[in-house]
Design an enzyme around this catalytic site. Structure first.
Site, PDB file in Angstrom:
ATOM      1  N   ASP A  10      -0.858  -4.714  -4.605  1.00  0.00           N
ATOM      2  CA  ASP A  10      -0.509  -3.531  -3.813  1.00  0.00           C
ATOM      3  C   ASP A  10      -0.854  -2.226  -4.534  1.00  0.00           C
ATOM      4  O   ASP A  10      -0.806  -2.157  -5.759  1.00  0.00           O
ATOM      5  CB  ASP A  10       0.997  -3.570  -3.508  1.00  0.00           C
ATOM      6  CG  ASP A  10       1.385  -2.592  -2.420  1.00  0.00           C
ATOM      7  OD1 ASP A  10       0.503  -2.141  -1.672  1.00  0.00           O
ATOM      8  OD2 ASP A  10       2.582  -2.285  -2.311  1.00  0.00           O
ATOM      9  N   GLY A  13      -4.668   1.673  -1.832  1.00  0.00           N
ATOM     10  CA  GLY A  13      -4.852   2.872  -1.016  1.00  0.00           C
ATOM     11  C   GLY A  13      -4.394   4.117  -1.770  1.00  0.00           C
ATOM     12  O   GLY A  13      -5.099   5.131  -1.803  1.00  0.00           O
ATOM     13  N   ARG A  14      -3.197   4.016  -2.381  1.00  0.00           N
ATOM     14  CA  ARG A  14      -2.671   5.171  -3.129  1.00  0.00           C
ATOM     15  C   ARG A  14      -3.562   5.517  -4.326  1.00  0.00           C
ATOM     16  O   ARG A  14      -3.795   6.678  -4.642  1.00  0.00           O
ATOM     17  CB  ARG A  14      -1.244   4.872  -3.611  1.00  0.00           C
ATOM     18  CG  ARG A  14      -0.201   5.183  -2.566  1.00  0.00           C
ATOM     19  CD  ARG A  14       1.102   4.525  -2.870  1.00  0.00           C
ATOM     20  NE  ARG A  14       1.063   3.097  -2.579  1.00  0.00           N
ATOM     21  CZ  ARG A  14       1.992   2.236  -2.956  1.00  0.00           C
ATOM     22  NH1 ARG A  14       3.026   2.649  -3.654  1.00  0.00           N
ATOM     23  NH2 ARG A  14       1.896   0.966  -2.636  1.00  0.00           N
ATOM     24  N   TRP A  15      -4.087   4.489  -4.978  1.00  0.00           N
ATOM     25  CA  TRP A  15      -4.973   4.696  -6.132  1.00  0.00           C
ATOM     26  C   TRP A  15      -6.186   5.531  -5.714  1.00  0.00           C
ATOM     27  O   TRP A  15      -6.573   6.474  -6.396  1.00  0.00           O
ATOM     28  CB  TRP A  15      -5.416   3.334  -6.685  1.00  0.00           C
ATOM     29  CG  TRP A  15      -6.253   3.390  -7.918  1.00  0.00           C
ATOM     30  CD1 TRP A  15      -5.811   3.350  -9.214  1.00  0.00           C
ATOM     31  CD2 TRP A  15      -7.686   3.500  -7.979  1.00  0.00           C
ATOM     32  NE1 TRP A  15      -6.880   3.428 -10.081  1.00  0.00           N
ATOM     33  CE2 TRP A  15      -8.043   3.520  -9.344  1.00  0.00           C
ATOM     34  CE3 TRP A  15      -8.698   3.586  -7.018  1.00  0.00           C
ATOM     35  CZ2 TRP A  15      -9.358   3.604  -9.774  1.00  0.00           C
ATOM     36  CZ3 TRP A  15     -10.016   3.679  -7.443  1.00  0.00           C
ATOM     37  CH2 TRP A  15     -10.328   3.691  -8.804  1.00  0.00           C
ATOM     38  N   ASN A  58      -2.104  -7.230   8.361  1.00  0.00           N
ATOM     39  CA  ASN A  58      -3.147  -6.293   7.914  1.00  0.00           C
ATOM     40  C   ASN A  58      -4.241  -6.032   8.958  1.00  0.00           C
ATOM     41  O   ASN A  58      -5.005  -5.075   8.841  1.00  0.00           O
ATOM     42  CB  ASN A  58      -3.800  -6.762   6.603  1.00  0.00           C
ATOM     43  CG  ASN A  58      -2.920  -6.567   5.389  1.00  0.00           C
ATOM     44  OD1 ASN A  58      -3.020  -7.298   4.408  1.00  0.00           O
ATOM     45  ND2 ASN A  58      -2.037  -5.570   5.433  1.00  0.00           N
ATOM     46  N   ARG A  61      -4.696  -2.495  10.419  1.00  0.00           N
ATOM     47  CA  ARG A  61      -5.332  -1.377   9.694  1.00  0.00           C
ATOM     48  C   ARG A  61      -6.596  -0.930  10.434  1.00  0.00           C
ATOM     49  O   ARG A  61      -7.136  -1.685  11.248  1.00  0.00           O
ATOM     50  CB  ARG A  61      -5.677  -1.839   8.281  1.00  0.00           C
ATOM     51  CG  ARG A  61      -4.405  -2.124   7.517  1.00  0.00           C
ATOM     52  CD  ARG A  61      -4.650  -2.326   6.055  1.00  0.00           C
ATOM     53  NE  ARG A  61      -3.356  -2.470   5.409  1.00  0.00           N
ATOM     54  CZ  ARG A  61      -3.098  -2.115   4.160  1.00  0.00           C
ATOM     55  NH1 ARG A  61      -4.034  -1.619   3.402  1.00  0.00           N
ATOM     56  NH2 ARG A  61      -1.892  -2.270   3.668  1.00  0.00           N
ATOM     57  N   ARG A 181       4.876  -7.823  -8.243  1.00  0.00           N
ATOM     58  CA  ARG A 181       4.399  -6.807  -7.292  1.00  0.00           C
ATOM     59  C   ARG A 181       4.240  -5.476  -8.004  1.00  0.00           C
ATOM     60  O   ARG A 181       5.223  -4.859  -8.414  1.00  0.00           O
ATOM     61  CB  ARG A 181       5.352  -6.644  -6.108  1.00  0.00           C
ATOM     62  CG  ARG A 181       4.814  -5.607  -5.121  1.00  0.00           C
ATOM     63  CD  ARG A 181       5.544  -5.578  -3.815  1.00  0.00           C
ATOM     64  NE  ARG A 181       4.747  -4.830  -2.836  1.00  0.00           N
ATOM     65  CZ  ARG A 181       4.846  -4.942  -1.532  1.00  0.00           C
ATOM     66  NH1 ARG A 181       5.712  -5.771  -1.008  1.00  0.00           N
ATOM     67  NH2 ARG A 181       4.083  -4.236  -0.728  1.00  0.00           N
ATOM     68  N   SER A 189       7.377  -8.695   1.492  1.00  0.00           N
ATOM     69  CA  SER A 189       6.421  -8.502   2.589  1.00  0.00           C
ATOM     70  C   SER A 189       5.823  -9.795   3.136  1.00  0.00           C
ATOM     71  O   SER A 189       4.597  -9.915   3.262  1.00  0.00           O
ATOM     72  CB  SER A 189       5.293  -7.560   2.140  1.00  0.00           C
ATOM     73  OG  SER A 189       5.806  -6.338   1.730  1.00  0.00           O
TER      74      SER A 189
HETATM   75  C1  FPP Z   1      -2.494  -3.641  -0.410  1.00  0.00           C
HETATM   76  O1  FPP Z   1      -2.662  -2.319  -0.926  1.00  0.00           O
HETATM   77  C2  FPP Z   1      -3.728  -4.382  -0.594  1.00  0.00           C
HETATM   78  C3  FPP Z   1      -4.398  -5.040   0.375  1.00  0.00           C
HETATM   79  C4  FPP Z   1      -3.931  -5.098   1.774  1.00  0.00           C
HETATM   80  C5  FPP Z   1      -5.681  -5.721   0.075  1.00  0.00           C
HETATM   81  C6  FPP Z   1      -5.728  -6.494  -1.225  1.00  0.00           C
HETATM   82  C7  FPP Z   1      -7.086  -7.021  -1.430  1.00  0.00           C
HETATM   83  C8  FPP Z   1      -7.843  -6.816  -2.534  1.00  0.00           C
HETATM   84  C9  FPP Z   1      -7.346  -6.097  -3.734  1.00  0.00           C
HETATM   85  C10 FPP Z   1      -9.221  -7.372  -2.604  1.00  0.00           C
HETATM   86  C11 FPP Z   1      -9.175  -8.712  -3.285  1.00  0.00           C
HETATM   87  C12 FPP Z   1     -10.492  -9.280  -3.383  1.00  0.00           C
HETATM   88  C13 FPP Z   1     -10.768 -10.599  -3.385  1.00  0.00           C
HETATM   89  C14 FPP Z   1     -12.147 -10.998  -3.621  1.00  0.00           C
HETATM   90  C15 FPP Z   1      -9.750 -11.664  -3.184  1.00  0.00           C
HETATM   91  P1  FPP Z   1      -2.616  -1.086   0.064  1.00  0.00           P
HETATM   92  O2  FPP Z   1      -3.982  -0.873   0.598  1.00  0.00           O
HETATM   93  O3  FPP Z   1      -1.575  -1.336   1.093  1.00  0.00           O
HETATM   94  O4  FPP Z   1      -2.204   0.072  -0.888  1.00  0.00           O
HETATM   95  P2  FPP Z   1      -1.264   1.290  -0.522  1.00  0.00           P
HETATM   96  O5  FPP Z   1       0.104   0.715  -0.311  1.00  0.00           O
HETATM   97  O6  FPP Z   1      -1.351   2.153  -1.735  1.00  0.00           O
HETATM   98  O7  FPP Z   1      -1.819   1.927   0.705  1.00  0.00           O
END
Ligand code: FPP
Length: 233
Positions: A10, A13-15, A58, A61, A181, A189
Site C-alpha cells: 500500500d 499512489g501517495r508516493w 480495485n 479505480r 501493511r 482490507s
Molecule cells: C495500493 O496502493 C496498491 C495497489 C492497489 C497495487 C499494488 C500493485 C503493485 C505494487 C504492483 C505489483 C507488481 C507485480 C508484478 C505483482 P494505492 O495505490 O492504494 O496507494 P495509495 O493508498 O497511496 O493511493
C-alpha cells in the site's frame, strides 16, 4: 522465523503524489520493490509470501490505472515465463490467488503457464493475490461445500474448518504467521480474511515504494519477540 508472510503493498499512489507524479508511477516503483522483496524472502528462507496486488474492489479505480497495473503484471509474467528455468533455479515459484477468469485473456494464459511449475523443498512460493477478495474466497469455498452436501457426498453436521480451508486458494499452504501493511493504514482490507485469524499484524509508516529489506527485517524481528498463544495461555 515466520513460514508465511502476507504483504499489503500500500501507498503507491501517495508516493507518486508526494513527487507530483501520476499514480501509475507509484505502481511502477512498487513493482520493483515487489521483485526485490520476493528475492530477499527466498534468500532468508521464507516458505510462502503472499502479496496483495489487486483486490476485487480495485476495478473501481480509473481505467487508466487498472490498465497500468495489468501492464505491470503482464511484464512481470512475461519475464517470469522467459527466464523460468533461472527463476526455478533461483527458487521462486509463482501462484495466483483470486478469480483470474476476469483478468485480460493474455494475462490468463501467462498465469496458467506459471501454475505448472513444480514446487521443490528449497523454493519460496510467491502468491500474487490478483482479483482477490477474502470474503469472496470464503464464499467460493462454502459454495463448493454446499454442492457436496446437495449431492449427498457430505453431511452438513460433518463440515469442518479444514473443509473450508481446503476450498481456499491457499489450500495446502500454512496460514500467514505475519501480515505486513506499510503506508500507515491500520486495516486488512479483505486480505486473507479466513487465514489471518491468528496472524501477527505489523504496520509500518513507510510507503510501499520506499519499503526496503531493512523494513522487512524490522517486521520479522518484531514478530520474533511476540508471544503467540493461539487462544491458550
Ligand atoms: C495500493 O496502493 C496498491 C495497489 C492497489 C497495487 C499494488 C500493485 C503493485 C505494487 C504492483 C505489483 C507488481 C507485480 C508484478 C505483482 P494505492 O495505490 O492504494 O496507494 P495509495 O493508498 O497511496 O493511493
Amino acid at each position: 522465523m515466520p513460514k508465511h508472510i502476507g504483504i499489503i503493498m500500500d501507498g503507491n499512489g501517495r508516493w507518486a503524489k508526494e513527487r507530483g507524479l501520476p499514480r501509475t508511477y507509484g505502481h511502477v516503483e512498487g513493482a520493483k520493490v515487489f521483485r526485490k522483496i520476493s528475492d530477499y524472502c527466498h534468500d532468508i528462507g521464507i516458505e510462502v509470501v503472499t502479496f496483495y496486488a489487486f483486490s476485487t474492489e480495485n476495478w473501481r479505480r480509473p481505467p487508466t490505472e487498472v490498465a497500468a497495473l495489468m501492464k505491470l503484471f503482464k511484464e512481470y509474467l512475461v519475464e517470469a515465463d522467459e527466464i523460468k528455468f533461472d527463476r526455478q533455479k533461483s527458487g521462486l515459484i509463482l501462484r495466483f490467488l483470486g478469480d483470474t477468469s476476469a483478468i485480460p485473456k493474455e494475462l490468463q494464459k501467462l498465469v496458467g503457464a506459471t501454475q505448472l511449475d513444480a514446487i521443490s523443498p528449497d523454493t519460496t512460493i510467491i502468491n500474487i493475490a490478483l482479483n482477490y477478495g477474502g470474503r469472496q474466497e470464503i464464499l467460493r469455498s462454502v459454495k463448493q461445500i454446499a454442492e457436496k452436501v446437495e449431492k449427498g457426498e457430505l453431511k452438513a453436521s460433518n463440515i469442518t474448518e479444514d473443509d473450508i480451508s481446503a476450498g481456499l486458494y491457499t489450500a495446502g499452504m500454512p496460514d500467514p504467521d505475519l501480515i505486513i501493511r506499510p503506508s500507515g493504514e491500520l486495516r486488512l482490507s479483505n486480505f486473507l480474511t479466513w487465514q489471518s485469524a491468528y496472524s501477527e499484524l505489523y504496520f509500518a509508516d513507510v510507503l510501499w515504494p520506499d519499503f526496503t529489506t531493512d523494513d522487512l527485517d524490522a517486521a520479522i524481528m518484531d514478530y520474533a519477540k511476540r508471544n503467540r498463544r493461539f487462544g491458550g495461555v
